[in-house]
Motif scaffolding. Sequence first.
Motif, PDB file in Angstrom:
ATOM      1  N   ALA A  80       0.793  -1.213  -0.203  1.00 12.42           N
ATOM      2  CA  ALA A  80       0.063   0.078   0.091  1.00 12.42           C
ATOM      3  C   ALA A  80       0.897   1.049   0.029  1.00 12.42           C
ATOM      4  O   ALA A  80       0.354   2.290  -0.339  1.00 12.42           O
ATOM      5  CB  ALA A  80      -0.881   0.096   1.156  1.00 12.42           C
ATOM      6  N   THR A  81       2.013   1.192   0.441  1.00 14.22           N
ATOM      7  CA  THR A  81       2.882   2.603   0.757  1.00 14.22           C
ATOM      8  C   THR A  81       3.201   3.106  -0.907  1.00 14.22           C
ATOM      9  O   THR A  81       3.333   4.375  -0.854  1.00 14.22           O
ATOM     10  CB  THR A  81       4.091   2.161   1.242  1.00 14.22           C
ATOM     11  N   LEU A  82       3.584   2.235  -1.753  1.00 19.45           N
ATOM     12  CA  LEU A  82       3.962   2.752  -3.119  1.00 19.45           C
ATOM     13  C   LEU A  82       2.517   3.101  -3.796  1.00 19.45           C
ATOM     14  O   LEU A  82       2.667   3.909  -4.713  1.00 19.45           O
ATOM     15  CB  LEU A  82       4.872   1.865  -3.829  1.00 19.45           C
ATOM     16  N   GLY A  83       1.449   2.681  -3.824  1.00 21.13           N
ATOM     17  CA  GLY A  83       0.527   2.741  -4.326  1.00 21.13           C
ATOM     18  C   GLY A  83       0.117   2.020  -5.499  1.00 21.13           C
ATOM     19  O   GLY A  83      -0.937   1.799  -5.838  1.00 21.13           O
ATOM     20  N   SER A  84       0.962   1.960  -6.529  1.00 20.48           N
ATOM     21  CA  SER A  84       0.799   1.420  -7.949  1.00 20.48           C
ATOM     22  C   SER A  84       0.568  -0.244  -7.669  1.00 20.48           C
ATOM     23  O   SER A  84       1.024  -0.792  -6.825  1.00 20.48           O
ATOM     24  CB  SER A  84       1.948   1.196  -8.884  1.00 20.48           C
ATOM     25  N   ASP A  85      -0.559  -0.580  -8.460  1.00 17.27           N
ATOM     26  CA  ASP A  85      -0.975  -1.943  -8.650  1.00 17.27           C
ATOM     27  C   ASP A  85      -0.806  -2.528 -10.187  1.00 17.27           C
ATOM     28  O   ASP A  85      -1.670  -3.296 -10.566  1.00 17.27           O
ATOM     29  CB  ASP A  85      -2.358  -2.026  -8.017  1.00 17.27           C
ATOM     30  N   TYR A 113       5.131   2.239 -13.564  1.00 23.56           N
ATOM     31  CA  TYR A 113       4.344   1.524 -12.729  1.00 23.56           C
ATOM     32  C   TYR A 113       3.260   2.793 -12.376  1.00 23.56           C
ATOM     33  O   TYR A 113       3.466   3.525 -11.445  1.00 23.56           O
ATOM     34  CB  TYR A 113       5.331   1.325 -11.483  1.00 23.56           C
ATOM     35  N   PRO A 114       2.161   2.964 -13.292  1.00 27.72           N
ATOM     36  CA  PRO A 114       1.146   4.166 -12.945  1.00 27.72           C
ATOM     37  C   PRO A 114       0.631   3.719 -11.497  1.00 27.72           C
ATOM     38  O   PRO A 114       0.392   3.011 -11.016  1.00 27.72           O
ATOM     39  CB  PRO A 114       0.166   3.799 -14.104  1.00 27.72           C
ATOM     40  N   GLY A 115       0.309   5.219 -11.202  1.00 31.10           N
ATOM     41  CA  GLY A 115      -0.344   5.333  -9.853  1.00 31.10           C
ATOM     42  C   GLY A 115       0.595   5.302  -8.643  1.00 31.10           C
ATOM     43  O   GLY A 115       0.171   5.277  -7.617  1.00 31.10           O
ATOM     44  N   THR A 116       1.925   5.191  -8.644  1.00 24.16           N
ATOM     45  CA  THR A 116       2.945   5.203  -7.744  1.00 24.16           C
ATOM     46  C   THR A 116       2.784   6.467  -7.091  1.00 24.16           C
ATOM     47  O   THR A 116       2.973   7.625  -7.699  1.00 24.16           O
ATOM     48  CB  THR A 116       4.423   5.052  -8.247  1.00 24.16           C
ATOM     49  N   ARG A 117       2.757   6.638  -5.792  1.00 24.74           N
ATOM     50  CA  ARG A 117       2.817   7.700  -4.952  1.00 24.74           C
ATOM     51  C   ARG A 117       3.986   8.515  -4.755  1.00 24.74           C
ATOM     52  O   ARG A 117       5.171   7.944  -4.304  1.00 24.74           O
ATOM     53  CB  ARG A 117       2.029   7.455  -3.610  1.00 24.74           C
ATOM     54  N   PRO A 119       6.936  10.774  -3.236  1.00 24.96           N
ATOM     55  CA  PRO A 119       7.797  11.137  -4.372  1.00 24.96           C
ATOM     56  C   PRO A 119       8.552   9.940  -5.043  1.00 24.96           C
ATOM     57  O   PRO A 119       9.424  10.107  -5.511  1.00 24.96           O
ATOM     58  CB  PRO A 119       8.923  11.883  -3.508  1.00 24.96           C
ATOM     59  N   ALA A 120       7.934   8.631  -4.633  1.00 29.03           N
ATOM     60  CA  ALA A 120       8.666   7.533  -5.301  1.00 29.03           C
ATOM     61  C   ALA A 120       8.455   7.438  -6.651  1.00 29.03           C
ATOM     62  O   ALA A 120       7.442   7.958  -7.304  1.00 29.03           O
ATOM     63  CB  ALA A 120       7.935   6.271  -4.620  1.00 29.03           C
ATOM     64  N   ASN A 121       9.229   6.911  -7.245  1.00 31.08           N
ATOM     65  CA  ASN A 121       9.289   6.807  -9.043  1.00 31.08           C
ATOM     66  C   ASN A 121       9.916   5.494  -9.217  1.00 31.08           C
ATOM     67  O   ASN A 121      11.060   5.168  -8.996  1.00 31.08           O
ATOM     68  CB  ASN A 121      10.292   7.977  -9.562  1.00 31.08           C
ATOM     69  N   LEU A 122       9.057   4.420  -9.564  1.00 31.94           N
ATOM     70  CA  LEU A 122       9.578   3.087  -9.754  1.00 31.94           C
ATOM     71  C   LEU A 122      10.209   3.028 -11.252  1.00 31.94           C
ATOM     72  O   LEU A 122      10.529   1.862 -11.671  1.00 31.94           O
ATOM     73  CB  LEU A 122       8.772   2.125  -9.635  1.00 31.94           C
ATOM     74  N   ASP A 123       9.945   3.762 -12.156  1.00 31.58           N
ATOM     75  CA  ASP A 123      10.387   3.633 -13.650  1.00 31.58           C
ATOM     76  C   ASP A 123      11.682   3.462 -13.714  1.00 31.58           C
ATOM     77  O   ASP A 123      12.607   4.276 -13.165  1.00 31.58           O
ATOM     78  CB  ASP A 123       9.505   4.882 -14.410  1.00 31.58           C
ATOM     79  N   TYR A 124      12.056   2.715 -15.092  1.00 32.76           N
ATOM     80  CA  TYR A 124      13.393   2.897 -15.380  1.00 32.76           C
ATOM     81  C   TYR A 124      13.307   2.296 -16.778  1.00 32.76           C
ATOM     82  O   TYR A 124      12.404   1.460 -17.194  1.00 32.76           O
ATOM     83  CB  TYR A 124      14.204   2.084 -14.516  1.00 32.76           C
TER      84      TYR A 124
END
Length: 235
Positions: A80-85, A113-117, A119-124
């Motif tokens: 739940a912390t990161l938000g993206s599903d 990863y759409p919807g990530t909360r 300031p996190a950014n999982l894209d690469y």
Amino acid sequence: MNASASTPTPLLALAAPILLAVAPTAAALDFSGTATATSDYVFRGISQTRGGAAPQLGVKLASDTGLYGSLWASRVDYGATLGSDAELDLVAGWNHTFAERWNLDVNLTRFTYPGTRAPANLDYNEVITTLTLDQRWWAMLGWSENVLASGERGIYSEVGGKFPLGDAFRLEALAAYYDLDDAYGSGYSRAQLSAIYTIGNVDLRASGHWTSASAERLFPGVAGSRVEAAVSWNF
């Protein structure tokens, strides 16, 4: 996944040369896709759904020049912390068969990863090169300067083979090593064995996944030995 912030490369800038090259050959375009239901989305030996099921859909548009673009989506569960599903992969690549027996595929994949909360950014991004012999043996190398959105370099290497046991049934086996030393101070090895049965356009797959102890230290709870079952419709 690492949640450190990074600046994503603009997708349009990556895709524009591919689209411009493919456009003149619109009459020679080929569209294909795959719809999958899997009991566990396992990526490079690591569960992306905490052992849960996932629907997946991929579509691909290819030109007879060898250039292609594709989209692939799956459910994920990073908590739940990161938000993206959801995961959405955007791919621009080139595929070519030469000397009749060899095939080379080079692509740039953008993992998003759409919807990530914030300031996190999982894209690469990752550049992936695969060399295949006789449509049976393959070697793959993936290179990222921002592996798993860590801001550090990562290199994934894999070798594998297909072993037909009749017209409809085959085994596939692979061994791989993920070099994450710069990002996490350690990499890990993995192996996979899959049994695949094909009925028309449908593939039934059962896979066993194994990772080294270092993977379990890096990704506790989602690495280690696991079994996955999936059904895919190819269209």
